[in-house]
Design a protein around this motif. Structure first.
Motif, mmCIF file in Angstrom:
data_model
loop_
_atom_site.group_PDB
_atom_site.id
_atom_site.type_symbol
_atom_site.label_atom_id
_atom_site.label_comp_id
_atom_site.label_asym_id
_atom_site.label_seq_id
_atom_site.Cartn_x
_atom_site.Cartn_y
_atom_site.Cartn_z
ATOM 1 N N ALA A 1 -6.012 7.412 -1.458
ATOM 2 C CA ALA A 1 -6.142 5.654 -2.372
ATOM 3 C C ALA A 1 -4.362 5.100 -3.534
ATOM 4 N N ALA A 2 -4.081 6.288 -2.974
ATOM 5 C CA ALA A 2 -2.423 6.076 -3.438
ATOM 6 C C ALA A 2 -1.085 5.508 -2.608
ATOM 7 N N ALA A 3 -1.752 5.005 -1.295
ATOM 8 C CA ALA A 3 -1.432 5.016 -0.194
ATOM 9 C C ALA A 3 -1.959 3.311 0.146
ATOM 10 N N ALA A 4 -3.276 2.956 -0.358
ATOM 11 C CA ALA A 4 -3.579 2.065 -0.292
ATOM 12 C C ALA A 4 -3.296 1.088 -1.381
ATOM 13 N N ALA A 5 -2.689 1.948 -2.694
ATOM 14 C CA ALA A 5 -2.057 1.542 -3.768
ATOM 15 C C ALA A 5 -0.749 0.495 -3.885
ATOM 16 N N ASP A 6 -0.182 1.117 -3.205
ATOM 17 C CA ASP A 6 0.900 1.349 -2.905
ATOM 18 C C ASP A 6 1.435 -0.106 -1.907
ATOM 19 N N VAL A 7 0.450 0.069 -0.946
ATOM 20 C CA VAL A 7 0.722 -1.777 -0.075
ATOM 21 C C VAL A 7 0.013 -2.346 -0.799
ATOM 22 N N MET A 8 -1.015 -2.844 -1.426
ATOM 23 C CA MET A 8 -0.749 -3.397 -2.735
ATOM 24 C C MET A 8 -0.694 -3.859 -3.792
ATOM 25 N N ILE A 9 -0.069 -2.791 -4.135
ATOM 26 C CA ILE A 9 1.438 -3.756 -5.040
ATOM 27 C C ILE A 9 2.737 -4.676 -4.336
ATOM 28 N N ARG A 10 2.601 -4.331 -3.308
ATOM 29 C CA ARG A 10 3.953 -4.713 -2.096
ATOM 30 C C ARG A 10 3.408 -5.653 -2.398
ATOM 31 N N GLY A 11 2.453 -6.175 -1.498
ATOM 32 C CA GLY A 11 1.657 -7.222 -1.507
ATOM 33 C C GLY A 11 1.982 -8.736 -2.503
ATOM 34 N N LEU A 12 1.228 -7.885 -3.676
ATOM 35 C CA LEU A 12 1.211 -8.742 -5.095
ATOM 36 C C LEU A 12 3.131 -9.343 -5.851
ATOM 37 N N ALA A 13 3.447 -8.556 -5.416
ATOM 38 C CA ALA A 13 4.863 -8.578 -5.492
ATOM 39 C C ALA A 13 5.403 -9.935 -5.222
ATOM 40 N N GLY A 14 4.502 -9.982 -4.351
ATOM 41 C CA GLY A 14 5.199 -11.909 -3.710
ATOM 42 C C GLY A 14 4.669 -12.865 -4.798
ATOM 43 N N VAL A 15 3.537 -12.320 -5.527
ATOM 44 C CA VAL A 15 2.817 -14.140 -5.698
ATOM 45 C C VAL A 15 3.210 -13.668 -7.125
ATOM 46 N N GLU A 16 2.702 -12.321 -7.604
ATOM 47 C CA GLU A 16 3.289 -12.388 -8.659
ATOM 48 C C GLU A 16 3.639 -11.286 -9.421
ATOM 49 N N GLY A 17 4.993 -11.502 -10.611
ATOM 50 C CA GLY A 17 5.964 -10.939 -11.286
ATOM 51 C C GLY A 17 5.585 -9.668 -11.423
ATOM 52 N N LEU A 18 5.986 -7.996 -10.661
ATOM 53 C CA LEU A 18 5.241 -6.489 -11.012
ATOM 54 C C LEU A 18 5.146 -6.359 -12.415
ATOM 55 N N HIS A 19 4.077 -6.293 -13.287
ATOM 56 C CA HIS A 19 4.724 -5.079 -14.779
ATOM 57 C C HIS A 19 4.993 -4.105 -14.205
ATOM 58 N N ASN A 20 4.809 -3.238 -13.247
ATOM 59 C CA ASN A 20 5.096 -2.046 -12.892
ATOM 60 C C ASN A 20 5.231 -2.084 -11.229
ATOM 61 N N ALA A 21 6.394 -1.278 -11.020
ATOM 62 C CA ALA A 21 6.748 -1.548 -9.112
ATOM 63 C C ALA A 21 6.337 -0.458 -9.128
ATOM 64 N N ALA A 22 5.574 0.709 -9.584
ATOM 65 C CA ALA A 22 5.159 1.691 -9.099
ATOM 66 C C ALA A 22 3.292 2.002 -8.695
ATOM 67 N N VAL A 23 2.848 2.460 -8.617
ATOM 68 C CA VAL A 23 1.605 2.595 -8.746
ATOM 69 C C VAL A 23 1.431 3.632 -10.156
ATOM 70 N N GLN A 24 0.924 3.607 -10.398
ATOM 71 C CA GLN A 24 0.364 3.762 -12.236
ATOM 72 C C GLN A 24 -0.895 4.580 -12.239
ATOM 73 N N HIS A 25 -1.320 5.585 -13.209
ATOM 74 C CA HIS A 25 -2.220 6.698 -12.739
ATOM 75 C C HIS A 25 -2.847 6.606 -13.868
ATOM 76 N N ALA A 26 -4.341 6.435 -14.462
ATOM 77 C CA ALA A 26 -5.109 6.410 -15.512
ATOM 78 C C ALA A 26 -6.481 7.315 -15.093
ATOM 79 N N ASN A 27 -6.978 7.420 -16.406
ATOM 80 C CA ASN A 27 -8.550 7.659 -16.185
ATOM 81 C C ASN A 27 -9.700 6.910 -16.089
ATOM 82 N N PHE A 28 -9.354 5.820 -14.990
ATOM 83 C CA PHE A 28 -10.841 5.135 -14.876
ATOM 84 C C PHE A 28 -11.871 5.096 -15.076
ATOM 85 N N VAL A 29 -12.770 4.744 -15.594
ATOM 86 C CA VAL A 29 -14.329 5.691 -15.039
ATOM 87 C C VAL A 29 -14.824 5.362 -14.019
ATOM 88 N N VAL A 30 -14.385 3.745 -13.303
ATOM 89 C CA VAL A 30 -14.504 3.432 -12.182
ATOM 90 C C VAL A 30 -13.852 3.871 -10.579
#
Length: 328
Positions: free
Chosen positions: A192-221
């Motif tokens: 998931a961390a590897a996929a999330a890293d690709v995702m955040i790099r993809g979104l960087a070209g569309v919308e400014g990033l709030h956080n340039a690195a993958v963040q972590h939290a205990n979301f139930v889903v």
């Protein structure tokens, strides 16, 4: 007459035996085919589970102009699903396809039950500070939340489900804690961390990033023990400028295309071993462009860039590119 009757009788018996033999042969061939199918199972499609957040009685965050998170993320999710369904060898699951409420644990269990290769929860959340903006990508971590803001956001998301009130009070489920540290979930979290890293790099070209690195939290889903899972905050609906962008259908189309490129790029980098996808090496030829390579292998230039960690611009002749072999 008697002789002819004997001949006819023998002939009928012969034909009956021949038919029986053919039937037995056909049955044997079918059995052999079944055994072969068991020994050599057909390669399966990649399974992606999309989870547009909120829905039904739960509108999610609401912007100053009345834009509801549940409507925005459902539209993005449906567009993204269309792109994925047009991608060879990809099967799409959705936790909801209309304005309905689905409990958080049910969303998580859908990905687990259908053995999803990637689970993506889509949001456009809010924050007390209206100046907060940009995209964020979240993943689960055994070490807990990245910071206080991450804990606040996870608590607000989890508490939206009345069934999960015990988690919002801070009490922990011992079974989930046990699962969290086992080897299966560790592997899923790493993927998931590897996929999330690709995702955040993809979104960087569309919308400014709030956080340039993958963040972590205990979301139930995100707690599925064996499904790589991420949560994407496309933008903050509490920010007036970003709310306006989220109201624009073209912007939502752009978000969905960027997320699709990132998903494709992730599976080019790491195709599931038992799936109908694999990866190959392509050496960039003389005067060959990335656009030509992308078209040849059935992906976008941006997905090709993301899969190979390439910056903008053309690459020199002889560059080795990882490309997909997509199953049907």
């Amino acid at each position: 007459m008697r002789y002819s009757s004997c001949v006819c009788s023998s002939r009928r018996q012969f034909l009956q035996q021949l038919a029986l033999g053919g039937a037995l042969l056909g049955t044997w061939k079918m059995a052999e085919a079944s055994r072969a199918a068991l020994v050599l199972p057909r390669e399966r499609p990649i399974v992606v589970c999309l989870d547009p957040g909120h829905g039904g009685h739960d509108p999610g965050a609401v912007g100053l102009r009345g834009t509801r998170e549940k409507d925005v993320v459902l539209d993005v999710g449906l567009i993204l699903a269309q792109h994925l369904r047009r991608t060879p060898g990809v099967q799409v699951l959705m936790t909801r396809q209309s304005d309905q409420y689905v409990p958080l644990l049910s969303r998580m269990h859908l990905g687990t039950q259908r053995r999803a290769d990637l689970f993506i929860s889509i949001h456009a959340d809010a924050f007390p500070d209206p100046d907060v903006r940009g995209s964020t990508v979240w993943a689960l971590s055994a070490k807990g939340a990245s910071n206080a803001a991450a804990r606040w956001l996870a608590k607000s998301q989890n508490s939206a489900d009345p069934i999960l009130s015990k988690w919002s009070t801070g009490r922990q489920d011992p079974l989930l804690n046990e699962v969290l540290i086992n080897m299966t979930q560790t592997a899923a979290m790493n993927a998931a961390a590897a996929a999330a890293d690709v995702m955040i790099r993809g979104l960087a070209g569309v919308e400014g990033l709030h956080n340039a690195a993958v963040q972590h939290a205990n979301f139930v889903v995100l707690r599925a023990p064996d499904v790589p899972s991420m949560l994407v905050e496309t933008a903050f609906i509490s920010n007036p400028q970003e709310e306006q962008r989220l109201r624009d259908p073209e912007f939502r189309q752009t978000l969905a295309r960027s997320m699709h490129d990132a998903i494709v790029a992730h599976f080019v980098k790491a195709p599931p071993t038992d799936s109908c996808w694999s990866a190959a090496n392509h050496v960039l030829g003389h005067h060959e462009t990335l656009k030509e390579v992308a078209r040849r292998y059935g992906l976008s230039v941006q997905a090709l860039r993301l899969a190979n960690n390439l910056a903008q611009g053309e690459e020199p002749t002889g560059t080795h590119l990882r490309v997909p072999i997509m199953g049907a």
